[in-house]
Motif scaffolding. Sequence first.
Motif, short mmCIF file in Angstrom:
data_model
loop_
_atom_site.label_atom_id
_atom_site.label_comp_id
_atom_site.label_asym_id
_atom_site.label_seq_id
_atom_site.Cartn_x
_atom_site.Cartn_y
_atom_site.Cartn_z
N ASP A 165 0.81 -1.22 0.00
CA ASP A 165 0.00 0.00 0.00
C ASP A 165 0.85 1.27 0.00
OD1 ASP A 165 -2.24 -1.46 -0.08
OD2 ASP A 165 -2.58 -1.46 2.09
N ASP A 166 1.94 1.22 0.78
CA ASP A 166 2.79 2.40 0.90
C ASP A 166 3.38 2.85 -0.43
OD1 ASP A 166 2.36 2.62 3.51
OD2 ASP A 166 4.30 1.82 4.18
N TRP A 167 3.68 1.86 -1.27
CA TRP A 167 4.43 2.17 -2.48
C TRP A 167 3.57 2.14 -3.73
CZ3 TRP A 167 9.07 4.32 -2.20
CH2 TRP A 167 9.73 4.22 -0.97
N LEU B 166 4.80 8.27 -6.87
CA LEU B 166 6.03 8.04 -6.12
C LEU B 166 7.24 7.81 -7.02
CD1 LEU B 166 4.94 5.91 -3.05
CD2 LEU B 166 5.70 8.27 -3.09
N ALA B 167 7.04 7.80 -8.35
CA ALA B 167 8.17 7.57 -9.25
C ALA B 167 9.29 8.56 -8.98
CB ALA B 167 7.71 7.66 -10.70
N LYS B 168 8.93 9.79 -8.68
CA LYS B 168 9.94 10.81 -8.40
C LYS B 168 10.73 10.47 -7.15
CE LYS B 168 8.91 15.27 -10.41
NZ LYS B 168 8.23 16.53 -10.24
N VAL B 169 10.01 9.99 -6.15
CA VAL B 169 10.68 9.60 -4.91
C VAL B 169 11.69 8.49 -5.20
CG1 VAL B 169 10.35 8.58 -2.64
CG2 VAL B 169 8.72 10.26 -3.49
N LYS C 295 5.69 -11.93 -2.05
CA LYS C 295 5.28 -10.53 -2.05
C LYS C 295 4.86 -10.07 -0.66
CE LYS C 295 5.12 -9.96 -6.81
NZ LYS C 295 6.37 -10.65 -7.09
N LYS C 296 5.70 -10.37 0.32
CA LYS C 296 5.39 -9.99 1.70
C LYS C 296 6.31 -8.88 2.19
CE LYS C 296 2.73 -13.72 3.42
NZ LYS C 296 3.17 -15.10 3.27
N VAL C 297 7.01 -8.23 1.28
CA VAL C 297 7.95 -7.18 1.68
C VAL C 297 7.21 -5.85 1.69
CG1 VAL C 297 10.15 -6.09 1.13
CG2 VAL C 297 9.79 -8.49 0.60
N ASP C 298 7.54 -4.99 2.64
CA ASP C 298 6.98 -3.65 2.62
C ASP C 298 8.15 -2.68 2.68
OD1 ASP C 298 5.54 -1.40 2.68
OD2 ASP C 298 4.49 -1.79 4.56
N GLY C 299 8.58 -2.24 1.54
CA GLY C 299 9.72 -1.34 1.51
C GLY C 299 10.63 -1.69 0.35
N LEU C 300 11.93 -1.74 0.65
CA LEU C 300 12.88 -2.03 -0.40
C LEU C 300 13.49 -3.40 -0.15
CD1 LEU C 300 12.67 1.13 -0.21
CD2 LEU C 300 14.88 1.19 -1.28
N MET C 301 13.97 -4.01 -1.22
CA MET C 301 14.61 -5.32 -1.06
C MET C 301 15.77 -5.45 -2.02
SD MET C 301 11.49 -7.30 -2.82
CE MET C 301 10.37 -6.05 -3.42
N ARG C 302 16.75 -6.23 -1.57
CA ARG C 302 17.89 -6.51 -2.44
C ARG C 302 17.46 -7.50 -3.50
NH1 ARG C 302 21.71 -10.15 -3.78
NH2 ARG C 302 20.56 -11.87 -2.89
#
Lengths: 542, 316
Positions: A307-309, A314-317, A431-438
Amino acid sequence: MRGASQAKWVVAAVAVALAATACGSGGSSGSSNGAANAQGTFSYQSTEPQNPLQPANAMEVGGGRIIKTLFKGLVDYDPSNGELRNQVADKIETTDAQNYTVTLKSGWTFHDGTPVTAKSFVDAWNWSANTKNNQINSDWFSDIQGYKDVHPEEGDPTAATMSGLKVVDDTHFTIALNGPVSYFEYKLGYTAFSPLPEVFFTDPAKYGQSPIGNGPYKFVSWEHNKAVTVAAYDKYAGVDKPKNGGIVFKNYSQAEGAYKDLVSDNLDVLDQVDPSDLASYKTDLGDRAVDQAQGAIQSISFSLYADDWKPENLAKVRQGLSMAIDRDTITKTVLNGSRQPANSWVAPGAMGYKDNTCGDACKYDPAKAKQLVTEGGGVPGNKITVLYNADGGHKEWVDAVCNSIRQATGVECVGDPKPDFKSSRDLIKNKKVDGLMRTGWVQDYPLNANYLRDVFGTGAAANDAGYSSPEFDKLAAEADKATSVKETADLYQKAEEQLAKDMPAIPLWYYKTTAGYSKNVQNVKYDSFGDPVFTQVEVKQK
Amino acid sequence: MPDLITKNAPAGDGETPAERVVVPEPQAEKPRSLGLDAWHDLRKRPVFIISAVLIVLLVLFAIAPGLFTSVDPRAGDLSKHYLSKPNYLHFFQGDWFGYDGQGRSIYARMIYGARASVVVGICVTAGVTIVGGLLGMVAGYYGGWVDTIVSRFTDMVFGIPLLLGALVILNAFSVRTIWSVVFALVVLGWTQMTRVMRGSVITVKQSDYVTAAKALGAGTGRIMFKHILPNAIAPVIVVATIALGGYIAAEATLSFLGIGLQDPTISWGIDINSAQKVIRQAPFVLFFPAGMLSVTVLAFIMLGDAVRDALDPKLR
């Protein structure tokens, strides 16, 4: 390819990513050349093959590299530039990228003297694809018509052969695919598409212990947990005739041990320099040290499904965060020069690679980064985490990336280590990540489509970001319909431009091969997969 | 509990005898308590003084790190400071001890790292003393089936290896803070205190004054906390003080292994872990957090030793 790419990642994540420290930069090869002994053999740092030596059953490097020397398929990749070249195939013709007619060259023989015919290929592929035979790489055949019949999702196969494969005569056969795949020829270079001799089908298990192939080297012996020996095959009909007499694949459980053996000339060619010797290997080996780009890329993906992303603005972010990373300094310091800063989503060495497709968004500019993040409405919660696996030597650079982001943009950033590759991969896959991932990608075949469609196409197995862009998908579909690989590669470059706009994943850097060789050999080059070009190695006269 | 005797008691009464040395008569009337006795003994021991000074300093680091350095311990400048060498003459400045592999000031991180260690050490010790002490007292006082159950349960928990158990517990936390580490160490660490307390209570329980209190009709609570506890607590305090150093080391070990504290918490264990990877190029990165950890653990163990000598003169 799902299985293939991911399991390959396991090996790569461990082997390649361990290479966390090296220093300096510079070229490779070019030692003092002496007279070569065409009969001379050399040794190579290897690991025990995980499975019997059957061409479609080797995904890990230990067995995979041996298979590569024993077998040769229709086509392979020129190690110097990744271009496709014909080997057993005389020509592969298609008008619609869906139906192919393959013409074989005559004169190719297996190591037992029997000729390589159209039947050798068709029977081999049917056998390897069959779910009963449980071959690790069987899903490589999934493009071919009738794959579902021999390899249903569950249950027993309803057919013994794939309807898409037809033998015309000894030197001709046809392949029909489920749909157009313009770069199918490129896939054919993978070892899973190797031919198999008659004798294989009498006892595949026994054959796996002493394989008979059609490649530049023939099998000699396999001392389990010690070494596999192969010798040059004198009737080899390919364009890459071995310049040496044979190879001994020596098993090493400790990379440090292999390195010590190399320095004392007890081992001739190294796979990877172990991390603790990376800082000094260039001084130890001089011009025998190898340091060159590899077909793999490291990136950080956003969980665009969370949801956050999700919000599109947010492309600019995301671009801002990319600009906040000082790739040059991090690769030079924390990674000790063992990586090359990336400015595109495709690694150099792959066909269709284009420099700087990422443009300004991959250049370090803290002021602009902060501005973009603010303009885009800021990072959700002003805090990001970067999920990574703690067993792959990633901590240092994740911390450095986070520091760089925090100092440039003021966004709080911390690494989120998961104990091992599997647990981090499970979270990412589900797909359980919320944020960034390597994330990262090791090429299956050196073509930009493999870096783009298989990673960023809607619903692609390795689309960890959950990226879905109608524009990208449209361009990718157009590229797939092209009739030549060249055209496909060009069209995929257009699709890549869309990534620069959306930034679903931040490209960080490309992997490098850091290896070396002993005083006994010369002309050691490495291909874009990080393997030495075995046939080109010359053993010096004593 | 330990504070009652080691700290509060001396703070109130400890000064008095020293000032009135000239007139000892009125003092002699009042019998010295065990704690007071120990304090008198401790004040003269150099081992105690050294460790106390070190501990006070550490606690100051933990409470107000800003007093010692103005450098942000998380800020790193890789381009300028990657593994740059210490400047030993720049006292109390960012580059005093050099910079680590992320370009961060090692000195600042050393100071800020004290907080995690001190908090974990003190909280775990308090936790295990309360949990273990209560259980031990109940088991020792009641005896019988209560004792059997508590003791067998203690044995069971005691059998779990610390690192293995902590690994399992800490992996259950998705985000690990100081409190999750404290929790894991308390859950696995209380058994030692229970055993010591139980033994001590059993001995004290048989004393005449306990029997007397019982005969006078004192309630169970009163007997336990007024008569038994003050007389049985000494060995527990000794074990707890010595163990405190061990808990600090355990926290660093867990953080070193990557299952303890996490960024952005600053811990010596985490720093030691990242330093070992560059040990060949920059040994000083390892030296300062590791040295600080050793000094801290040593200080608490020395304190424990001194307290033991003071409280339990038989062992001297």
